[in-house]
Design a protein around this motif. Sequence first.
Motif, PDB file in Angstrom:
ATOM      1  N   LEU A  60       3.707  -0.201  -9.835  1.00 23.37           N
ATOM      2  CA  LEU A  60       2.469  -0.747 -10.386  1.00 23.37           C
ATOM      3  C   LEU A  60       1.364   0.299 -10.356  1.00 23.37           C
ATOM      4  CD1 LEU A  60       0.950  -3.176 -11.546  1.00 23.37           C
ATOM      5  CD2 LEU A  60       0.488  -3.898  -9.197  1.00 23.37           C
ATOM      6  N   ALA A  61       1.311   1.072  -9.290  1.00 24.49           N
ATOM      7  CA  ALA A  61       0.311   2.137  -9.181  1.00 24.49           C
ATOM      8  C   ALA A  61       0.503   3.179 -10.284  1.00 24.49           C
ATOM      9  CB  ALA A  61       0.399   2.798  -7.806  1.00 24.49           C
ATOM     10  N   GLN A  62       1.747   3.542 -10.547  1.00 30.91           N
ATOM     11  CA  GLN A  62       2.027   4.522 -11.604  1.00 30.91           C
ATOM     12  C   GLN A  62       1.644   3.973 -12.972  1.00 30.91           C
ATOM     13  OE1 GLN A  62       6.178   5.139 -10.898  1.00 30.91           O
ATOM     14  NE2 GLN A  62       5.840   6.719  -9.346  1.00 30.91           N
ATOM     15  N   TRP A 110      -2.346   2.602  -2.336  1.00 30.52           N
ATOM     16  CA  TRP A 110      -3.028   2.100  -1.141  1.00 30.52           C
ATOM     17  C   TRP A 110      -4.090   1.078  -1.530  1.00 30.52           C
ATOM     18  CZ3 TRP A 110       0.024   3.436   2.504  1.00 30.52           C
ATOM     19  CH2 TRP A 110       0.692   4.656   2.455  1.00 30.52           C
ATOM     20  N   THR A 111      -4.822   1.376  -2.582  1.00 29.05           N
ATOM     21  CA  THR A 111      -5.842   0.441  -3.066  1.00 29.05           C
ATOM     22  C   THR A 111      -5.188  -0.831  -3.571  1.00 29.05           C
ATOM     23  OG1 THR A 111      -7.296   2.287  -3.671  1.00 29.05           O
ATOM     24  CG2 THR A 111      -7.738   0.159  -4.704  1.00 29.05           C
ATOM     25  N   LEU A 112      -4.116  -0.693  -4.340  1.00 27.93           N
ATOM     26  CA  LEU A 112      -3.408  -1.866  -4.847  1.00 27.93           C
ATOM     27  C   LEU A 112      -2.867  -2.734  -3.720  1.00 27.93           C
ATOM     28  CD1 LEU A 112      -1.415  -0.513  -7.900  1.00 27.93           C
ATOM     29  CD2 LEU A 112      -3.146  -2.291  -7.908  1.00 27.93           C
ATOM     30  N   ASP A 113      -2.307  -2.103  -2.720  1.00 27.88           N
ATOM     31  CA  ASP A 113      -1.758  -2.851  -1.598  1.00 27.88           C
ATOM     32  C   ASP A 113      -2.844  -3.670  -0.909  1.00 27.88           C
ATOM     33  OD1 ASP A 113       0.450  -3.530   0.120  1.00 27.88           O
ATOM     34  OD2 ASP A 113      -0.461  -2.242   1.655  1.00 27.88           O
ATOM     35  N   LYS A 114      -4.007  -3.073  -0.732  1.00 25.84           N
ATOM     36  CA  LYS A 114      -5.119  -3.778  -0.089  1.00 25.84           C
ATOM     37  C   LYS A 114      -5.678  -4.881  -0.976  1.00 25.84           C
ATOM     38  CE  LYS A 114      -6.349  -0.121   3.074  1.00 25.84           C
ATOM     39  NZ  LYS A 114      -7.361   0.774   3.582  1.00 25.84           N
ATOM     40  N   ILE A 115      -5.711  -4.643  -2.273  1.00 18.80           N
ATOM     41  CA  ILE A 115      -6.188  -5.676  -3.201  1.00 18.80           C
ATOM     42  C   ILE A 115      -5.230  -6.860  -3.189  1.00 18.80           C
ATOM     43  CG2 ILE A 115      -6.481  -6.243  -5.654  1.00 18.80           C
ATOM     44  CD1 ILE A 115      -7.585  -3.376  -6.026  1.00 18.80           C
ATOM     45  N   LEU A 116      -3.940  -6.595  -3.299  1.00 20.54           N
ATOM     46  CA  LEU A 116      -2.945  -7.666  -3.360  1.00 20.54           C
ATOM     47  C   LEU A 116      -2.867  -8.464  -2.068  1.00 20.54           C
ATOM     48  CD1 LEU A 116      -0.166  -5.791  -5.338  1.00 20.54           C
ATOM     49  CD2 LEU A 116      -1.586  -7.667  -6.172  1.00 20.54           C
ATOM     50  N   SER A 117      -3.139  -7.822  -0.944  1.00 23.00           N
ATOM     51  CA  SER A 117      -3.099  -8.534   0.332  1.00 23.00           C
ATOM     52  C   SER A 117      -4.406  -9.276   0.610  1.00 23.00           C
ATOM     53  CB  SER A 117      -2.807  -7.557   1.479  1.00 23.00           C
ATOM     54  OG  SER A 117      -3.928  -6.709   1.694  1.00 23.00           O
ATOM     55  N   GLY A 118      -5.433  -8.996  -0.200  1.00 21.39           N
ATOM     56  CA  GLY A 118      -6.721  -9.640   0.000  1.00 21.39           C
ATOM     57  C   GLY A 118      -7.598  -8.933   1.019  1.00 21.39           C
TER      58      GLY A 118
END
Length: 64
Positions: free
Chosen positions: A26-28, A35-43
């Motif tokens: 998804l990042a690609q 890292w940003t995506l992971d934090k966004i998805l986890s809330g």
Amino acid sequence: MAEVSSKLRTALGRKRGELNINVVTLAQLTGVSRWTLDKILSGERTSVRVGTITKLNDWLYKQV
């Protein structure tokens, strides 16, 4: 800075599940850091740059 809505977070999670892709892929595809995506998805993170939200919205729009 802009706020990530719960609707955007839910839409990203659903589309990621539909396409069966992980956060790295998804990042690609979006151009947003994994890292940003992971934090966004986890809330964990709700405040991001406007450009980040634009990239995510553009990617979701192309998937429809």
